[in-house]
Design a protein around this motif. Structure first.
Motif, PDB file in Angstrom:
ATOM      1  N   ILE A 178      37.607 -16.450  -2.812  1.00 36.18           N
ATOM      2  CA  ILE A 178      37.316 -17.293  -1.855  1.00 36.18           C
ATOM      3  C   ILE A 178      36.185 -17.959  -1.303  1.00 36.18           C
ATOM      4  O   ILE A 178      35.938 -18.931  -0.857  1.00 36.18           O
ATOM      5  CB  ILE A 178      38.091 -16.192  -0.550  1.00 36.18           C
ATOM      6  N   MET A 179      34.990 -16.992  -1.838  1.00 44.85           N
ATOM      7  CA  MET A 179      33.718 -17.575  -1.375  1.00 44.85           C
ATOM      8  C   MET A 179      33.366 -18.873  -1.912  1.00 44.85           C
ATOM      9  O   MET A 179      32.920 -19.799  -1.235  1.00 44.85           O
ATOM     10  CB  MET A 179      32.592 -16.533  -1.962  1.00 44.85           C
ATOM     11  N   ALA A 219      32.818 -23.920   9.361  1.00 45.70           N
ATOM     12  CA  ALA A 219      32.121 -22.684   9.532  1.00 45.70           C
ATOM     13  C   ALA A 219      32.694 -21.788  10.515  1.00 45.70           C
ATOM     14  O   ALA A 219      33.052 -20.600  10.026  1.00 45.70           O
ATOM     15  CB  ALA A 219      30.576 -23.178   9.753  1.00 45.70           C
ATOM     16  N   LYS A 269      35.349 -21.561  -0.100  1.00 42.09           N
ATOM     17  CA  LYS A 269      35.090 -21.740   1.184  1.00 42.09           C
ATOM     18  C   LYS A 269      33.999 -22.633   0.872  1.00 42.09           C
ATOM     19  O   LYS A 269      33.696 -23.604   1.606  1.00 42.09           O
ATOM     20  CB  LYS A 269      34.589 -20.614   1.835  1.00 42.09           C
ATOM     21  N   CYS A 283      31.037 -11.570   4.190  1.00 41.19           N
ATOM     22  CA  CYS A 283      31.940 -12.596   3.607  1.00 41.19           C
ATOM     23  C   CYS A 283      33.441 -12.577   4.529  1.00 41.19           C
ATOM     24  O   CYS A 283      33.764 -13.822   4.501  1.00 41.19           O
ATOM     25  CB  CYS A 283      32.504 -11.957   2.197  1.00 41.19           C
ATOM     26  N   HIS A 284      33.867 -11.798   5.050  1.00 42.63           N
ATOM     27  CA  HIS A 284      34.888 -11.822   5.743  1.00 42.63           C
ATOM     28  C   HIS A 284      34.873 -12.992   6.923  1.00 42.63           C
ATOM     29  O   HIS A 284      35.681 -13.730   7.182  1.00 42.63           O
ATOM     30  CB  HIS A 284      35.323 -10.581   6.416  1.00 42.63           C
ATOM     31  N   TYR A 314      32.558 -15.260   6.907  1.00 42.36           N
ATOM     32  CA  TYR A 314      32.014 -16.747   6.129  1.00 42.36           C
ATOM     33  C   TYR A 314      33.518 -17.465   6.102  1.00 42.36           C
ATOM     34  O   TYR A 314      33.520 -18.455   6.164  1.00 42.36           O
ATOM     35  CB  TYR A 314      31.338 -16.336   4.849  1.00 42.36           C
ATOM     36  N   ALA A 315      34.382 -16.361   5.545  1.00 40.98           N
ATOM     37  CA  ALA A 315      35.640 -16.946   5.040  1.00 40.98           C
ATOM     38  C   ALA A 315      36.649 -16.933   6.107  1.00 40.98           C
ATOM     39  O   ALA A 315      37.991 -17.298   5.925  1.00 40.98           O
ATOM     40  CB  ALA A 315      36.280 -16.278   3.778  1.00 40.98           C
ATOM     41  N   ASN A 316      36.332 -16.749   7.464  1.00 41.10           N
ATOM     42  CA  ASN A 316      37.138 -16.421   8.198  1.00 41.10           C
ATOM     43  C   ASN A 316      38.461 -15.478   8.135  1.00 41.10           C
ATOM     44  O   ASN A 316      39.546 -16.006   8.501  1.00 41.10           O
ATOM     45  CB  ASN A 316      37.763 -17.910   9.003  1.00 41.10           C
ATOM     46  N   VAL A 317      38.220 -14.369   7.497  1.00 37.08           N
ATOM     47  CA  VAL A 317      39.364 -13.543   7.286  1.00 37.08           C
ATOM     48  C   VAL A 317      39.210 -12.240   8.168  1.00 37.08           C
ATOM     49  O   VAL A 317      37.977 -11.785   8.660  1.00 37.08           O
ATOM     50  CB  VAL A 317      39.035 -13.138   5.862  1.00 37.08           C
ATOM     51  N   LEU A 319      35.858 -21.149  13.255  1.00 34.93           N
ATOM     52  CA  LEU A 319      37.211 -21.540  13.311  1.00 34.93           C
ATOM     53  C   LEU A 319      37.359 -22.042  14.729  1.00 34.93           C
ATOM     54  O   LEU A 319      37.175 -21.134  15.927  1.00 34.93           O
ATOM     55  CB  LEU A 319      38.070 -20.436  12.801  1.00 34.93           C
ATOM     56  N   ARG A 355      40.478 -23.502   7.925  1.00 33.05           N
ATOM     57  CA  ARG A 355      39.619 -22.253   7.878  1.00 33.05           C
ATOM     58  C   ARG A 355      38.638 -22.215   6.545  1.00 33.05           C
ATOM     59  O   ARG A 355      37.755 -21.717   6.303  1.00 33.05           O
ATOM     60  CB  ARG A 355      40.320 -20.878   7.853  1.00 33.05           C
ATOM     61  N   GLU A 361      47.044 -19.272  13.186  1.00 30.61           N
ATOM     62  CA  GLU A 361      47.034 -18.200  12.170  1.00 30.61           C
ATOM     63  C   GLU A 361      47.713 -16.822  12.472  1.00 30.61           C
ATOM     64  O   GLU A 361      48.427 -16.276  11.825  1.00 30.61           O
ATOM     65  CB  GLU A 361      45.326 -18.091  11.527  1.00 30.61           C
TER      66      GLU A 361
END
Lengths: 127, 331
Positions: free
Chosen positions: B230-231, B150, B234, A105-106, A108-111, B152, B146, B160
């Motif tokens: 957030i999923m 898909a 996104k 997930c991280h 995927y969400a660019n975290v 960045l 972001r 960021e």
């Protein structure tokens, strides 16, 4: 400047330094919790609902870190009475079954969470 | 007072519409998919229409604004940026206006003091708050990439990292979030406290400020306080970026408030003072060259004047003039 003035200033600086250093000295600190008491680790259900964990897990982990490291409070009690140790290992004991659990997930969400600056990612540990 | 309260009420109503729509009527699809596309279309078409309209307007005079030595003799130094004579001088002037708000830096403030004395002084606060406000908004918009891409692009990742380098709070605090709130507060308070500015302020001055504040607050709340999944956000974002029409997943109502307010801003954009975003690039007083002595500027709507030169006149009447003894230039 008079010698006595220099002495006064030096003395003052030294005093302030001693005071400043003493403020950071370990004064008792957090006590290590009795971890044996936590023991119970129910692996059939997470500590909160899936929806809550999806959106709030970072908040919870941050709170856990604060409680465990700063307050010495290492026991988390869920509303339905189960107890868990406040530790990342508690999470990983189940969730590292899938070694990509965190990363998926991280990524995927660019975290980029800072957890893995110190902790080992499940993908980095041995099988 | 009405001109402050009305925009506030409008923003509150705008925020309530998606909240009620999603929470009680289940209109996720309307607010998550249809609205963003509509708003993007209106923004794009509206901005194009405004810009083309402006570009087609004829400019009757060379109205460049100058405050420096214009191009003259070789030994007189020209102020190239204040009095541009070549296109790249003007380009530098426009860019310094866009990126640094150069003309606002000269902002003065008049103050009536006891005496009575009218005092003028340099006043940089508006420049500072304005500059910081605009740059923060730009960085915030760029940072939102972001949610739409898909992978960045590196520059966005740098922004960021730089923005969150303080590394306080979880998730890490973005400096621009705090700065934009401080700046927008200054801009609102300035319009309310200073009597002169309060009198010339209109509803349309307060509305965008309130709208942006509401968007920022909803965004900050989602990131730091109330949280959303957030999923799903996104998934919706990447979907929108590739023009998919898939229904959004389960996302909190606060997200739709944020999104709907952004859509409102996008729709409002081309029809309000906010078009200055595009207009600044083609503003004639900035883009024109101060070369009116070197090059004639003809008013494009001048009617063609029918005139007759003296040579033509003499050609017609030469014989008669000679007979009457009037001197002629050509024998």
């Amino acid at each position: 400047m008079k010698p006595s003035g220099v002495l006064m200033i030096t003395g003052g600086i030294v005093l302030v330094m001693i005071l400043a250093v003493s403020m950071f000295s370990p004064g008792g600190g957090a006590e290590t919790a009795d971890r044996a008491a936590v023991a119970e680790r129910d692996s059939t259900a997470c500590i909160a609902s899936k929806e809550y964990m999806r959106s709030h897990h970072m908040k919870l982990l941050d709170q856990w870190r604060h409680d465990a490291v700063r307050e010495g409070d290492r026991i988390h009690e869920t509303p339905d009475g189960r107890t868990f140790e406040k530790s990342l290992n508690t999470c990983l004991s189940c969730h590292s079954q899938n070694r990509f659990f965190c990363v998926m997930c991280h990524q995927y969400a660019n975290v980029e969470p800072t957890c893995w600056n110190c902790h080992l990612l499940p993908t980095e540990t041995k099988e | 007072m009405k001109k402050v309260v009305m925009p506030l009420v409008i923003v509150a109503v705008l925020a309530l519409i998606p909240y009620i729509g999603v929470e009680y009527a289940g209109l996720d699809y309307l607010f998550g998919v249809i609205m963003p596309y509509t708003a993007a279309l209106v923004l794009l078409a509206g901005m194009l229409w405004r810009m083309i309209d402006w570009l087609r307007r004829p400019v009757p005079f060379n109205i460049t604004s100058t405050c420096g030595q214009e191009q003259s003799l070789d030994w007189i130094r020209q102020d190239r940026i204040e009095s541009p004579s070549k296109p790249w001088h003007a380009a530098v002037r426009v860019l310094s206006e866009v990126l640094l708000f150069r003309s606002l830096f000269r902002n003065n403030k008049a103050e009536l003091r006891k005496g009575p004395d009218l005092v003028y002084g340099s006043h940089k606060w508006l420049w500072l708050a304005g500059l910081v406000f605009h740059w923060s908004l730009l960085l915030i918009v760029v940072r939102h990439a972001r949610f739409f891409l898909a992978t960045l692009p590196a520059p966005v990742a740098w922004i960021e990292h730089a923005d969150s380098f303080l590394d306080v709070t979880v998730p890490a605090l973005y400096m621009t979030d705090a700065i934009v709130l401080a700046a927008v507060s200054y801009l609102v308070i300035r319009r309310l406290l200073d009597a002169k500015v309060r009198i010339i302020s209109l509803q349309t001055d307060f509305f965008p400020l309130f709208l942006i504040t509401a968007i920022v607050l909803a965004g900050i709340s989602m990131r730091y306080l109330t949280k959303v999944d957030i999923m799903s956000v996104k998934a919706l974002g990447t979907g929108l970026a590739e023009f998919s029409l898939d229904a959004p997943g389960e996302i909190g109502a606060l997200f739709y408030v944020h999104l709907f307010l952004v859509c409102s801003l996008m729709i409002y954009f081309p029809f309000s003072k906010l078009v200055h975003m595009g207009g600044i690039f083609i503003s004639p007083t900035r883009t024109m060259l101060n070369n009116s002595r070197a090059k004639r500027h003809v008013n494009p709507w001048n009617a063609p004047v029918k005139f007759r030169t003296y040579a033509e006149y003499e050609d017609e009447y030469r014989e008669k003039m000679k007979k009457a003894g009037i001197p002629v230039e050509k024998e």
